[in-house]
Design an enzyme around this catalytic site. Sequence first.
Site, PDB file in Angstrom:
ATOM      1  N   ASN A  31      -7.270  11.562   1.106  1.00  0.00           N
ATOM      2  CA  ASN A  31      -7.122  11.263  -0.175  1.00  0.00           C
ATOM      3  C   ASN A  31      -8.590  11.389  -1.226  1.00  0.00           C
ATOM      4  OD1 ASN A  31      -7.708   9.116  -2.120  1.00  0.00           O
ATOM      5  ND2 ASN A  31      -6.424   7.595  -1.871  1.00  0.00           N
ATOM      6  N   ASP A  33      -9.316  11.463  -4.566  1.00  0.00           N
ATOM      7  CA  ASP A  33      -9.466  10.354  -5.699  1.00  0.00           C
ATOM      8  C   ASP A  33     -10.773  10.783  -6.318  1.00  0.00           C
ATOM      9  OD1 ASP A  33      -6.809  10.010  -5.377  1.00  0.00           O
ATOM     10  OD2 ASP A  33      -7.500   7.978  -4.945  1.00  0.00           O
ATOM     11  N   HIS A  34     -11.747  10.703  -5.474  1.00  0.00           N
ATOM     12  CA  HIS A  34     -13.639  11.043  -5.919  1.00  0.00           C
ATOM     13  C   HIS A  34     -13.836  11.964  -6.025  1.00  0.00           C
ATOM     14  CE1 HIS A  34     -12.491   6.939  -5.933  1.00  0.00           C
ATOM     15  NE2 HIS A  34     -12.723   6.251  -4.846  1.00  0.00           N
ATOM     16  N   HIS A  67      -4.310   9.492  -5.491  1.00  0.00           N
ATOM     17  CA  HIS A  67      -3.044   8.936  -6.852  1.00  0.00           C
ATOM     18  C   HIS A  67      -3.178   8.736  -8.421  1.00  0.00           C
ATOM     19  CE1 HIS A  67      -3.125   3.695  -7.142  1.00  0.00           C
ATOM     20  NE2 HIS A  67      -2.610   4.026  -7.975  1.00  0.00           N
ATOM     21  N   ARG A  69      -3.565   7.285 -11.247  1.00  0.00           N
ATOM     22  CA  ARG A  69      -3.321   6.163 -11.932  1.00  0.00           C
ATOM     23  C   ARG A  69      -3.317   5.946 -13.471  1.00  0.00           C
ATOM     24  NH1 ARG A  69      -6.794   1.862  -8.551  1.00  0.00           N
ATOM     25  NH2 ARG A  69      -6.480   0.734 -10.246  1.00  0.00           N
ATOM     26  N   ARG A  73      -8.150   7.238 -14.184  1.00  0.00           N
ATOM     27  CA  ARG A  73      -9.664   7.984 -14.354  1.00  0.00           C
ATOM     28  C   ARG A  73     -10.156   8.620 -13.317  1.00  0.00           C
ATOM     29  NH1 ARG A  73     -10.067   1.507 -10.833  1.00  0.00           N
ATOM     30  NH2 ARG A  73      -9.116   0.888 -12.206  1.00  0.00           N
ATOM     31  N   GLU A  94      -0.063   8.795  -4.480  1.00  0.00           N
ATOM     32  CA  GLU A  94       0.832   7.275  -4.721  1.00  0.00           C
ATOM     33  C   GLU A  94       0.439   6.844  -6.047  1.00  0.00           C
ATOM     34  OE1 GLU A  94      -3.658   5.606  -3.446  1.00  0.00           O
ATOM     35  OE2 GLU A  94      -3.472   6.607  -1.588  1.00  0.00           O
ATOM     36  N   THR A 125      -7.322   0.125  -5.415  1.00  0.00           N
ATOM     37  CA  THR A 125      -6.754  -0.682  -4.900  1.00  0.00           C
ATOM     38  C   THR A 125      -6.484  -2.126  -3.753  1.00  0.00           C
ATOM     39  OG1 THR A 125      -5.095   1.159  -4.938  1.00  0.00           O
ATOM     40  CG2 THR A 125      -3.647  -0.822  -4.581  1.00  0.00           C
ATOM     41  N   GLU A 175       2.460   1.745   4.455  1.00  0.00           N
ATOM     42  CA  GLU A 175       1.374   1.640   4.751  1.00  0.00           C
ATOM     43  C   GLU A 175       0.352   0.519   5.027  1.00  0.00           C
ATOM     44  OE1 GLU A 175      -0.719   4.671   2.532  1.00  0.00           O
ATOM     45  OE2 GLU A 175      -2.824   3.732   3.292  1.00  0.00           O
ATOM     46  N   HIS A 211      -7.406   2.028   3.807  1.00  0.00           N
ATOM     47  CA  HIS A 211      -8.263   1.408   2.618  1.00  0.00           C
ATOM     48  C   HIS A 211      -9.877   0.821   3.112  1.00  0.00           C
ATOM     49  CE1 HIS A 211      -8.679   0.259  -1.193  1.00  0.00           C
ATOM     50  NE2 HIS A 211      -9.391  -0.588  -0.870  1.00  0.00           N
ATOM     51  N   HIS A 234     -12.537   7.262   0.470  1.00  0.00           N
ATOM     52  CA  HIS A 234     -13.971   7.061   0.029  1.00  0.00           C
ATOM     53  C   HIS A 234     -14.659   7.323   1.432  1.00  0.00           C
ATOM     54  CE1 HIS A 234     -17.051   4.445  -1.240  1.00  0.00           C
ATOM     55  NE2 HIS A 234     -16.974   4.944  -2.863  1.00  0.00           N
TER      56      HIS A 234
HETATM   57  N1  PXP Z   1      -3.786   3.948   1.104  1.00  0.00           N
HETATM   58  C1  PXP Z   1      -4.050   3.348  -0.119  1.00  0.00           C
HETATM   59  C2  PXP Z   1      -2.258   3.402  -0.837  1.00  0.00           C
HETATM   60  C3  PXP Z   1      -4.430   3.642  -1.548  1.00  0.00           C
HETATM   61  O1  PXP Z   1      -5.062   3.177  -2.495  1.00  0.00           O
HETATM   62  C4  PXP Z   1      -5.976   4.367  -1.263  1.00  0.00           C
HETATM   63  C5  PXP Z   1      -7.064   4.270  -2.166  1.00  0.00           C
HETATM   64  O2  PXP Z   1      -6.676   4.359  -3.240  1.00  0.00           O
HETATM   65  C6  PXP Z   1      -6.117   4.539   0.406  1.00  0.00           C
HETATM   66  C7  PXP Z   1      -5.443   5.052   1.112  1.00  0.00           C
HETATM   67  C8  PXP Z   1      -7.733   5.124   0.595  1.00  0.00           C
HETATM   68  O3  PXP Z   1      -8.213   4.190   0.603  1.00  0.00           O
HETATM   69  P1  PXP Z   1     -10.237   4.684   1.009  1.00  0.00           P
HETATM   70  O4  PXP Z   1     -10.571   5.136  -0.589  1.00  0.00           O
HETATM   71  O5  PXP Z   1     -11.182   2.902   0.974  1.00  0.00           O
HETATM   72  O6  PXP Z   1     -10.301   5.341   2.047  1.00  0.00           O
END
Ligand code: PXP
Length: 264
Positions: A31, A33-34, A67, A69, A73, A94, A125, A175, A211, A234
């Site tokens: 992922n 996102d960050h 994701h 959102r 963000r 996502e 989430t 998931e 997560h 993350h």
């Molecule tokens: N899976 C889903 C469905 C999520 O919403 C997230 C967080 O955006 C993750 C996995 C990844 O979580 P993390 O960033 O804590 O690894």
Amino acid sequence: MTDDKLLLASGLLKPMMKGKDTPMPVRLHINVDHVATVRNARGTPYPDPVFAAQVCEHAGADGITAHLREDRRHIRDEDIERLRLSLVTVLNLEMAATDEMIAIAAKTKPEVITLVPERREEQTTEGGLDVKGQAGPIKAALAMAREQGIKTSLFIAPEIADVEASRELGVEQIELHTGEFAHDPSPAQLERLAKAAARGKALGLEVAAGHGLTRHNVIAVAAIPDIVEVNIGHAVISDAVIHGMSGAVRAFRAALDRGVAQRP
Ligand code: PXP
């Protein structure tokens, strides 16, 4: 508790399997996102989540998760469009089951959509979907996906009732939310995940997990036989920051030295 002790206590630590018993590797979806969070903190074009995604693929990721959102963000609409065009693996979008996101997914056609609950004020989430309570919007998103040939996954708590409710809605994948396990990596939480995963598999669902997973706690999750995919964000980005730090500082040292060498 160490990772191995946790596995032993849960009865999941078994001798290495050989030959035809070798299990399938777990799909690793990263992922990004960050990466976008860091970019957006300064409004610069870098670091680019799309370029980061390509590096992840090059390093062996089986898919990329992002994701989009409601408040944008981190990941933005144009990131999703660029990911869709540039990835060679799989884009897992996502999204909340809202009309806006359903329209974006129908237009972008990612390989997979994962429906997640979304609350504006949350940091991330925080829980799984209310599969029964939100059946209406979930069904609308699933209908769009079926029409567009997009695979569907629901992000749910590791509860048998949620697994069964997901199956009833006709998704291909679930998931399991591993957030509680990440906070409390106990045999009881691991067992909860393993039971939910086994129920999902028995119902014919693919079972992913995600997560709060780290290089440490993901070992026990990957040892659960029915889990075929993890989504990790993350902790990977955090590890990349730390492990990439010396190289980044060395590059700046070299840049300064080049500048000094050019002084009149
Ligand atoms: N899976 C889903 C469905 C999520 O919403 C997230 C967080 O955006 C993750 C996995 C990844 O979580 P993390 O960033 O804590 O690894």
